[in-house]
Design a protein around this motif. Structure first.
Motif, mmCIF file in Angstrom:
data_model
loop_
_atom_site.group_PDB
_atom_site.id
_atom_site.type_symbol
_atom_site.label_atom_id
_atom_site.label_comp_id
_atom_site.label_asym_id
_atom_site.label_seq_id
_atom_site.Cartn_x
_atom_site.Cartn_y
_atom_site.Cartn_z
ATOM 1 N N ASP A 18 0.828 -1.198 0.000
ATOM 2 C CA ASP A 18 0.000 0.000 0.000
ATOM 3 C C ASP A 18 0.864 1.250 0.000
ATOM 4 O O ASP A 18 0.487 2.277 -0.531
ATOM 5 N N GLN A 19 2.021 1.137 0.656
ATOM 6 C CA GLN A 19 2.918 2.285 0.757
ATOM 7 C C GLN A 19 4.342 1.820 0.544
ATOM 8 O O GLN A 19 4.643 0.657 0.692
ATOM 9 N N VAL A 20 5.222 2.780 0.273
ATOM 10 C CA VAL A 20 6.621 2.470 0.060
ATOM 11 C C VAL A 20 7.469 3.374 0.950
ATOM 12 O O VAL A 20 7.182 4.561 1.095
ATOM 13 N N VAL A 21 8.490 2.770 1.588
ATOM 14 C CA VAL A 21 9.508 3.544 2.305
ATOM 15 C C VAL A 21 10.829 3.235 1.638
ATOM 16 O O VAL A 21 11.165 2.066 1.439
ATOM 17 N N VAL A 22 11.568 4.264 1.250
ATOM 18 C CA VAL A 22 12.867 4.049 0.612
ATOM 19 C C VAL A 22 13.965 4.374 1.607
ATOM 20 O O VAL A 22 13.984 5.449 2.209
ATOM 21 N N LEU A 23 14.861 3.395 1.770
ATOM 22 C CA LEU A 23 15.977 3.518 2.696
ATOM 23 C C LEU A 23 17.252 3.652 1.876
ATOM 24 O O LEU A 23 17.435 2.953 0.881
ATOM 25 N N ASP A 24 18.140 4.573 2.273
ATOM 26 C CA ASP A 24 19.435 4.646 1.603
ATOM 27 C C ASP A 24 20.495 5.018 2.628
ATOM 28 O O ASP A 24 20.297 5.963 3.399
ATOM 29 N N ALA A 25 21.579 4.251 2.644
ATOM 30 C CA ALA A 25 22.669 4.471 3.593
ATOM 31 C C ALA A 25 22.146 4.576 5.019
ATOM 32 O O ALA A 25 22.575 5.414 5.801
ATOM 33 N N GLY A 26 21.177 3.754 5.345
ATOM 34 C CA GLY A 26 20.685 3.692 6.713
ATOM 35 C C GLY A 26 19.636 4.726 7.071
ATOM 36 O O GLY A 26 19.169 4.762 8.204
ATOM 37 N N ARG A 27 19.273 5.600 6.127
ATOM 38 C CA ARG A 27 18.294 6.641 6.439
ATOM 39 C C ARG A 27 17.098 6.576 5.500
ATOM 40 O O ARG A 27 17.236 6.160 4.354
ATOM 41 N N VAL A 28 15.946 7.018 6.006
ATOM 42 C CA VAL A 28 14.753 7.081 5.164
ATOM 43 C C VAL A 28 14.875 8.304 4.273
ATOM 44 O O VAL A 28 15.052 9.415 4.775
ATOM 45 N N VAL A 29 14.825 8.083 2.953
ATOM 46 C CA VAL A 29 14.920 9.238 2.064
ATOM 47 C C VAL A 29 13.551 9.674 1.546
ATOM 48 O O VAL A 29 13.375 10.833 1.183
ATOM 49 N N GLN A 30 12.604 8.754 1.518
ATOM 50 C CA GLN A 30 11.268 9.161 1.060
ATOM 51 C C GLN A 30 10.248 8.110 1.453
ATOM 52 O O GLN A 30 10.578 6.929 1.543
ATOM 53 N N ARG A 31 9.013 8.525 1.699
ATOM 54 C CA ARG A 31 7.952 7.554 1.980
ATOM 55 C C ARG A 31 6.639 8.065 1.410
ATOM 56 O O ARG A 31 6.445 9.271 1.270
ATOM 57 N N GLY A 32 5.752 7.129 1.057
ATOM 58 C CA GLY A 32 4.473 7.526 0.496
ATOM 59 C C GLY A 32 3.959 6.454 -0.443
ATOM 60 O O GLY A 32 4.596 5.415 -0.611
ATOM 61 N N PRO A 33 2.804 6.680 -1.065
ATOM 62 C CA PRO A 33 2.297 5.720 -2.064
ATOM 63 C C PRO A 33 3.273 5.648 -3.233
ATOM 64 O O PRO A 33 3.949 6.638 -3.546
ATOM 65 N N ALA A 43 12.471 11.851 -4.577
ATOM 66 C CA ALA A 43 13.252 12.816 -3.810
ATOM 67 C C ALA A 43 14.658 12.937 -4.359
ATOM 68 O O ALA A 43 15.265 13.992 -4.280
ATOM 69 N N ASP A 44 15.210 11.843 -4.871
ATOM 70 C CA ASP A 44 16.563 11.896 -5.418
ATOM 71 C C ASP A 44 16.725 10.813 -6.484
ATOM 72 O O ASP A 44 15.815 9.997 -6.687
ATOM 73 N N PRO A 45 17.849 10.770 -7.176
ATOM 74 C CA PRO A 45 18.033 9.780 -8.257
ATOM 75 C C PRO A 45 17.944 8.339 -7.766
ATOM 76 O O PRO A 45 17.527 7.451 -8.522
ATOM 77 N N VAL A 46 18.351 8.080 -6.503
ATOM 78 C CA VAL A 46 18.276 6.715 -5.979
ATOM 79 C C VAL A 46 16.830 6.249 -5.953
ATOM 80 O O VAL A 46 16.498 5.158 -6.415
ATOM 81 N N VAL A 47 15.965 7.104 -5.425
ATOM 82 C CA VAL A 47 14.550 6.762 -5.376
ATOM 83 C C VAL A 47 14.009 6.600 -6.791
ATOM 84 O O VAL A 47 13.288 5.638 -7.092
ATOM 85 N N ALA A 48 14.375 7.529 -7.632
ATOM 86 C CA ALA A 48 13.885 7.491 -9.011
ATOM 87 C C ALA A 48 14.244 6.159 -9.669
ATOM 88 O O ALA A 48 13.414 5.520 -10.330
ATOM 89 N N ALA A 49 15.500 5.721 -9.447
ATOM 90 C CA ALA A 49 15.924 4.472 -10.066
ATOM 91 C C ALA A 49 15.175 3.282 -9.484
ATOM 92 O O ALA A 49 14.789 2.358 -10.199
ATOM 93 N N LEU A 50 14.931 3.323 -8.178
ATOM 94 C CA LEU A 50 14.279 2.174 -7.525
ATOM 95 C C LEU A 50 12.822 2.025 -7.937
ATOM 96 O O LEU A 50 12.327 0.911 -8.084
ATOM 97 N N VAL A 51 12.123 3.143 -8.104
ATOM 98 C CA VAL A 51 10.669 3.049 -8.314
ATOM 99 C C VAL A 51 10.275 3.070 -9.786
ATOM 100 O O VAL A 51 9.106 2.900 -10.102
ATOM 101 N N SER A 52 11.259 3.278 -10.676
ATOM 102 C CA SER A 52 10.875 3.289 -12.089
ATOM 103 C C SER A 52 10.581 1.860 -12.544
ATOM 104 O O SER A 52 11.245 0.918 -12.123
#
Lengths: 240, 272, 264
Positions: free
Chosen positions: A206-221, A230-239
């Protein structure tokens, strides 16, 4: 008892520091995404009580499972948290039925009652025909499904799924995803699904939390993350 | 690859085969010599002398009892040792060295050490003797103690290795399925380590049934009470070498039969 | 898990080791041969001897080596019967000293002696008791007392044969707690106070020092053990072997000083 998780986790392991606040609403499935080494498995271990926290707390349905400040700690075997590990980790010396019955017996059922219940649960999940087999005689997908049945049989409030499909051949994953979705749909608690494959999140969460280097960088549907990563890491993961 | 599937030896590097053959020769050669030199014609007469059968019975009984003691005492010790990774390293090494010591100790010295501990003026033996008038040496129980002393390291080290070899994932799975330490150990770790326990028990049994030095020093040598087959063989060597060879043949044959028969049964029974 | 087959072979190895009995020192290679009074004598020999000689013979060897620089005498001590069995099986030994004429005969009967064996010393049994005699042992009669812990040599070895003789002479039916494989084993149990009494040779009581006390008894005089010495045919250094035998014969008084009886 439907699995509302509220966790603030801080674990330091040498250079790596996990420092993340994670929440799973009651009855929902949250996907925890991130690259290799982002701290996903450490987070799962910490919530399950397998990795000690350096600071922070884990609260499930209002009950404090762990709080470093007060010294409160509930042993992993006494948490209403189920864990499905990356490899299914079915006990090789027990057949499928006794694997599922294992957690029922630790919960207080007698051997016979536990086996009957295990048979029923396996049948519900469409795995009845495998109940007499040893884990070595199962395919990877079958083992993953049995592992989920085994964990859900104890009716935990929260289930942690650590890359349950990662070891499965890519062409078998879509079918397995459907099976897992069916199993989770019949489950009344919540789930935290660790994955680096956005198709798992798409199908199950239902929701996604993105973790990078031990920290949450973005969360939401997922759709929101795709619309505004929020950043290229998230973009790459969710595409997709 | 096709060839290797047919002949498993072809997959082994050639350089390994020569020392392997030498090792086999060293292991089997003395046995073959023993069988070749055995006075087969006189064997029934030599063995019917009234000392061999009681000694055989005693050897089998004490070896079985000491193997049981090794399992009952050794498995828990192996569990503790396999779990002490968190200890400081010198302490851990010391613990492992202490367990291994009886392996390097000459058995006769081990027997003397047992006397110093459990003899009637020994550290533990003296209070026992003064309180109950009981002394362990010269009893069948002393034979079992001596055999357990020399056999225990084989079992502990074997089981410890097996326990370490059990994948941690299974213990984690058991824990997250609500199993406490005891259930986890009895229903998961121990069954998975069962082949190691069986192998360790077989080694301990083998060591026990061949035990001579510690037994004769600590327990003595009295027919039907403490005179096991190896002791009888050694005594016979002094007066009648042929009888000694005959007894040795019996020892080897019996040990082979027991080991071959038990090994499979234990493995099947424990690993199910 | 693969099955491991060599377990049985391992066991068999252990059994054979147990039968191996005597350990022998390898002869130390002697260095440069210094000039000596007997220039023909050089090199090294190995002497197998009964365990009860393990103090007096090395002392004799030291004086022998001083007299003949460049020579080395090494020893293998053990039970006479086991040593004889090893010699008959071809052990490379130059001189044999047994604690029994019967045992020596197994070697001479195999035509392995270079010359007729000669008795160089004799020994008699004595009762050994721990220091202070805690079991209040007074004589052979105590070996028939089931309440006392007593040990004797097994009848398969010379000291056991002698023990059987003295018990018969004294009219005592022994009730030992253990028949030990050799005299050293008897002495170990007595010296450690793990037995009230044991039957050993008089020289053993003396060499054990203050840890044991000896009780002589009259029947011992009728069960005397002879110590025959003989150079062996297989010797690679027959001259040195013969010289050593002569040396021991010429120094029988040293043996007597150690508690042995005169040969004649």
């Amino acid at each position: 008892m439907n699995g509302a998780l509220d966790a603030a986790l801080r674990v330091a392991r040498g250079d790596f520091v996990l420092d993340a606040a994670l929440a799973v609403p009651a009855g929902r499935v949250v996907a925890l995404m991130g690259r290799n080494g982002a701290g996903k498995s450490t987070a799962v271990g910490a919530i399950g009580g397998l990795v000690p926290l350096d600071s922070g707390r884990v609260v499930l349905d209002g009950a404090v499972l762990e709080d470093v400040e007060t010294g409160r700690w509930t042993a992993p075997e006494h948490r209403a948290v189920g864990v499905v590990q990356q490899q299914a980790a079915l006990f090789p010396h027990l057949d499928v039925r006794d694997n599922v019955a294992f957690g029922l017996r630790t919960g207080g059922l007698g051997r016979r009652a536990a086996r009957e219940r295990a048979d029923a649960l396996l049948a519900d999940a469409g795995l009845g025909e495998f109940r007499d087999r040893r884990p070595a005689q199962l395919s990877g997908g079958q083992a993953a499904r049995v592992a989920l049945v085994r964990t859900l049989a104890r009716e935990p409030a929260l289930v942690l799924l650590d890359e349950p499909l990662a070891a499965i051949d890519a062409e078998l994953r879509p079918g397995l995803r459907d099976a897992v979705r069916a199993q989770l749909a019949a489950f009344h608690g919540s789930a935290l699904l660790v994955t680096h494959d956005v198709r798992d999140a798409e199908a199950l969460a239902d929701q996604v939390v993105v973790l990078d280097a031990g920290r949450v960088v973005q969360r939401g549907p997922l759709a929101a993350l795709r619309a505004a990563p929020a950043d290229p890491v998230v973009a790459a993961l969710v595409s997709s | 690859m096709r060839r290797s599937r047919r002949d498993p030896l072809a997959r082994i590097p050639r350089a390994v085969l020569v020392p392997a053959a030498l090792a086999l020769l060293l292991l089997v050669g003395p046995l073959v010599a023993l069988l070749v030199k055995a006075p087969w014609a006189q064997l029934p007469a030599l063995l019917g002398g009234g000392t061999v059968l009681p000694a055989l019975g005693l050897s089998l009984g004490t070896a079985a009892a000491s193997t049981g003691c090794c399992v009952v005492l050794g498995v828990p010790l192996a569990v503790v040792l396999s779990a002490v990774d968190g200890w400081p390293s010198p302490l851990r090494r010391l613990a492992r060295a202490l367990v291994t010591t009886p392996l390097v100790l000459p058995p006769v010295v081990g027997g003397v050490a047992l006397l110093l501990l459990l003899g009637r003026v020994g550290l533990l033996g003296a209070p026992m003797f003064q309180a109950f008038g009981f002394q362990l040496p010269y009893t069948t129980a002393a034979v079992v103690v001596a055999q357990t002393f020399v056999g225990l390291p084989f079992l502990v080290l074997g089981v410890e290795g097996a326990l370490r070899g059990v994948d941690r994932r299974f213990a984690v799975a058991a824990t997250t399925l609500g199993a406490g330490p005891w259930t986890r150990f009895v229903r998961v770790t121990l069954p998975l380590a069962a082949p190691g326990v069986a192998a360790g028990a077989v080694l301990a049994f083998a060591r026990a049934i061949g035990e001579f030095g510690a037994t004769v020093t600590f327990a003595g040598s009295l027919p039907r009470i403490t005179q096991t087959l190896p002791v009888a063989a050694y005594l016979a060597l002094n007066s009648d070498p042929d009888a000694a060879i005959a007894i040795s043949v019996v020892l080897v044959v019996v040990a082979l039969v027991v080991l071959v028969a038990l090994r499979d049964r234990w493995l099947q029974g424990l690993a199910r | 898990m693969s099955r491991r087959a060599p377990v049985a072979a391992l066991l068999a190895g252990a059994a054979l080791l147990a039968l191996g009995g005597c350990a022998q020192d390898l002869p130390a290679s002697s260095g440069s041969a210094a000039p000596s009074s007997s220039p023909t004598l050089t090199g090294s020999i190995t002497v197998d001897a009964a365990a009860s000689l393990n103090r007096v013979l090395p002392a004799l060897a030291r004086s022998f080596e001083q007299e003949h620089p460049g020579t080395t005498v090494t020893f293998g001590f053990g039970g006479s019967s086991a040593l004889a069995a090893a010699i008959v099986s071809g052990a490379p030994v130059d001189v044999f000293v047994a604690a029994s004429t019967t045992t020596m005969r197994t070697v001479s009967d195999a035509s392995l002696t270079a010359a007729e064996p000669v008795v160089v010393a004799r020994n008699r049994l004595e009762i050994a008791v721990p220091k202070g005699n805690p079991g209040k042992v007074t004589g052979l009669r105590d070996f028939g007392d089931a309440a006392k812990t007593v040990v004797v040599c097994a009848k398969e070895v010379p000291c056991g044969v002698a023990a059987t003789q003295v018990f018969a002479l004294a009219g005592v039916t022994p009730r030992p707690d253990s028949y030990e494989p050799d005299v050293t084993s008897v002495l170990t149990k007595v010296a450690g106070d793990n037995a009230d009494a044991g039957l050993v040779y008089a020289t053993d009581v003396r060499s054990a020092g203050s840890t044991v006390e000896g009780i002589p008894f009259p029947e011992a005089g009728k069960a005397i053990t002879d110590y025959p010495i003989a150079a062996l045919k297989g010797s690679k250094n027959p001259a040195l072997a013969a010289a050593w035998v002569d040396w021991v014969r010429a120094h029988e008084s040293d043996l007597q000083a150690a508690g042995f009886l005169a040969a004649q």
